[in-house]
Design a protein around this motif. Structure first.
Motif, PDB file in Angstrom:
ATOM      1  N   ALA B  50       0.835  -1.211   0.000  1.00 41.16           N
ATOM      2  CA  ALA B  50       0.000   0.000   0.000  1.00 41.16           C
ATOM      3  C   ALA B  50       0.864   1.253   0.000  1.00 41.16           C
ATOM      4  CB  ALA B  50      -0.933   0.006   1.210  1.00 41.16           C
ATOM      5  N   VAL B  59      -6.796   3.438   1.934  1.00 45.13           N
ATOM      6  CA  VAL B  59      -7.627   3.070   0.784  1.00 45.13           C
ATOM      7  C   VAL B  59      -7.028   1.853   0.083  1.00 45.13           C
ATOM      8  CG1 VAL B  59      -8.520   3.841  -1.450  1.00 45.13           C
ATOM      9  CG2 VAL B  59      -8.442   5.427   0.474  1.00 45.13           C
ATOM     10  N   ASN B  60      -5.715   1.883  -0.125  1.00 45.65           N
ATOM     11  CA  ASN B  60      -5.047   0.762  -0.775  1.00 45.65           C
ATOM     12  C   ASN B  60      -5.209  -0.534   0.009  1.00 45.65           C
ATOM     13  OD1 ASN B  60      -4.237   2.569  -2.664  1.00 45.65           O
ATOM     14  ND2 ASN B  60      -2.087   2.597  -2.082  1.00 45.65           N
ATOM     15  N   THR B  63      -8.689  -1.842  -0.417  1.00 48.62           N
ATOM     16  CA  THR B  63      -8.839  -2.441  -1.742  1.00 48.62           C
ATOM     17  C   THR B  63      -8.241  -3.846  -1.773  1.00 48.62           C
ATOM     18  OG1 THR B  63      -8.577  -0.221  -2.648  1.00 48.62           O
ATOM     19  CG2 THR B  63      -8.450  -2.021  -4.195  1.00 48.62           C
ATOM     20  N   PHE B  64      -7.047  -3.968  -1.202  1.00 48.77           N
ATOM     21  CA  PHE B  64      -6.351  -5.261  -1.222  1.00 48.77           C
ATOM     22  C   PHE B  64      -7.112  -6.316  -0.412  1.00 48.77           C
ATOM     23  CE2 PHE B  64      -3.294  -8.500  -0.827  1.00 48.77           C
ATOM     24  CZ  PHE B  64      -2.289  -8.278  -1.729  1.00 48.77           C
ATOM     25  N   PHE B  67     -10.302  -7.367  -2.081  1.00 50.75           N
ATOM     26  CA  PHE B  67     -10.041  -8.250  -3.230  1.00 50.75           C
ATOM     27  C   PHE B  67      -9.705  -9.657  -2.747  1.00 50.75           C
ATOM     28  CE2 PHE B  67      -7.328 -10.253  -6.405  1.00 50.75           C
ATOM     29  CZ  PHE B  67      -8.121 -10.115  -7.527  1.00 50.75           C
ATOM     30  N   ARG B  68      -8.872  -9.705  -1.724  1.00 49.53           N
ATOM     31  CA  ARG B  68      -8.446 -10.965  -1.156  1.00 49.53           C
ATOM     32  C   ARG B  68      -9.625 -11.780  -0.646  1.00 49.53           C
ATOM     33  NH1 ARG B  68      -4.025 -13.109   1.657  1.00 49.53           N
ATOM     34  NH2 ARG B  68      -4.694 -15.251   1.596  1.00 49.53           N
ATOM     35  N   SER B  75     -13.496  -5.855  -3.357  1.00 47.35           N
ATOM     36  CA  SER B  75     -12.569  -4.740  -3.369  1.00 47.35           C
ATOM     37  C   SER B  75     -13.320  -3.406  -3.434  1.00 47.35           C
ATOM     38  CB  SER B  75     -11.689  -4.934  -4.596  1.00 47.35           C
ATOM     39  OG  SER B  75     -10.696  -4.002  -4.644  1.00 47.35           O
ATOM     40  N   THR B  79     -13.557  -0.594  -0.338  1.00 46.06           N
ATOM     41  CA  THR B  79     -13.039   0.743  -0.597  1.00 46.06           C
ATOM     42  C   THR B  79     -14.140   1.795  -0.460  1.00 46.06           C
ATOM     43  OG1 THR B  79     -11.573  -0.328  -2.166  1.00 46.06           O
ATOM     44  CG2 THR B  79     -11.600   2.057  -2.179  1.00 46.06           C
TER      45      THR B  79
END
Lengths: 189, 184
Positions: B50, B59-60, B63-64, B67-68, B75, B79
């Motif tokens: 990130a 935020v990063n 998102t990660f 997604f995971r 994701s 976010t």
């Protein structure tokens, strides 16, 4: 509805989100470039005030700044457009990386690289703690609060949210109520 | 349902993060690692990723993790959820805040929150240190404090704290150093 303005908001914050690394203060110069110089949505002085404001409300500083400016220029829809612009680069970049990372995660070379990176992150977080400590601990009461918060986090299962709320309550009591009560006492004498 | 869980969790993280950046680590750790969405070492990897990619760290990370847990839709959910408290609070209170932020009671509140956050980040450094420095590197035989990791951590701390080296550069250098020292 002014779609041209909404698009501008989206694009301006998309660019800021795309070209800044690390968040926080690193983003301020980019905000100045886009918001102050390119679009003139705020003056430089205003920008600093807005940034200070964004730090004292809950949430991510860069996002707060984007939302505040979007709201100011085009109301709640503008705020949403600005927030989407700010978020979109993260979504695109991180999803791309995540797909790769999950595939290479167990490769021995990658493991070695990340062993080094993890150790460095410890140093980075410790440096952040020292920096924030130095700027926020101004008196003995603050030091006690910080130590108490650290102790609670290390030795109990208390959720960080309660520690933050507790800190806010105690700060309010110590810095606002106590002086008021003292002043009241002096008046009564 | 995973999407609802992601939504509520990251909403909570957005709501209780004051000051941005590393201030969100303690709460993310409470929510994500204790919930076992990520292992402690994966959590640290994600902080590094990130930090090295464009955009705000929180935020990063959202998102990660999203997604995971649940792919692209997860994701987007995570976010959006981290941004929602900001949207509500700022839209409702923007005018009020501009008028009252100099008021003593607001200042009092934050004079207490900031030291608490500093303490929490210090604790987060301990937790992260326990994972990163005590966990044996890929092919080490023994556990216990790994000297090489400890040296990298100390060097990174000094680089950022005393020499103002950019965190991204620090991470990039430590990646190379890690590859070299953990290969012998």
């Amino acid at each position: 509805m002014d779609f041209a303005l909404l698009w501008q908001l989206f694009i301006a914050f998309f660019r800021i989100g795309l070209f800044t690394f690390g968040g926080g203060y690193a983003m301020l110069p980019f905000f100045e470039k886009e918001v102050v110089e390119r679009f003139g949505w705020a003056s430089r002085d205003e920008m600093i005030d807005i940034y200070a404001l964004a730090q004292s409300v809950p949430g991510v500083i860069a996002l707060n700044t984007a939302i505040f400016l979007g709201n100011r220029k085009a109301g709640p829809i503008g705020a949403i457009a600005a927030a989407c612009g700010m978020i979109a680069p993260s979504l695109i970049v991180i999803i791309t990386i995540a797909v790769f990372f999950l595939q290479i995660q167990s490769n021995l070379i990658v493991l070695r690289i990340f062993s080094g990176i993890r150790a460095a992150v410890v140093g980075l977080v410790a440096a952040a703690a020292v920096k924030i400590g130095l700027s926020s601990l101004r008196d003995g009461f603050g030091v006690m609060l910080a130590l108490a918060a650290m102790g609670l986090s290390l030795f109990t299962d208390l959720h960080a949210a309660w520690v933050i709320l507790g800190g806010g309550g105690l700060g309010f009591g110590f810095y606002v109520l106590l002086p008021l009560l003292r002043a009241q006492g002096e008046v009564n004498e | 349902m995973i999407y609802l869980e992601l939504l509520l969790t990251f909403f909570k993280i957005g709501l209780f993060t004051v000051g941005g950046g590393y201030a969100m680590l303690p709460i993310m750790q409470d929510e994500i690692v204790k919930r076992q969405w990520l292992r402690a070492d994966e959590f640290i990897d994600i902080i590094a990723i990130a930090e090295m990619t464009p955009g705000a760290i929180a935020v990063n990370t959202a998102t990660f993790v999203g997604f995971r847990m649940a792919g692209v839709l997860g994701s987007v959910t995570a976010t959006a959820a981290i941004a929602l408290p900001s949207l509500f609070i700022i839209i409702m209170l923007a005018a009020f805040w501009e008028r009252h932020r100099e008021h003593s009671w607001m200042k009092g509140l934050f004079s207490g929150i900031r030291p608490a956050v500093a303490g929490l980040i210090a604790a987060a450094a301990f937790f992260i240190g326990r994972t990163a420095l005590l966990m044996p590197p890929p092919d080490a035989a023994s556990s216990g404090l790994d000297i090489r990791s400890a040296a990298i951590a100390l060097a990174a701390f000094c680089a950022v704290r005393f020499f103002r080296v950019n965190p991204i550069r620090t991470i990039a250098v430590s990646a190379v150093v890690g590859l070299v020292v953990f290969s012998f």
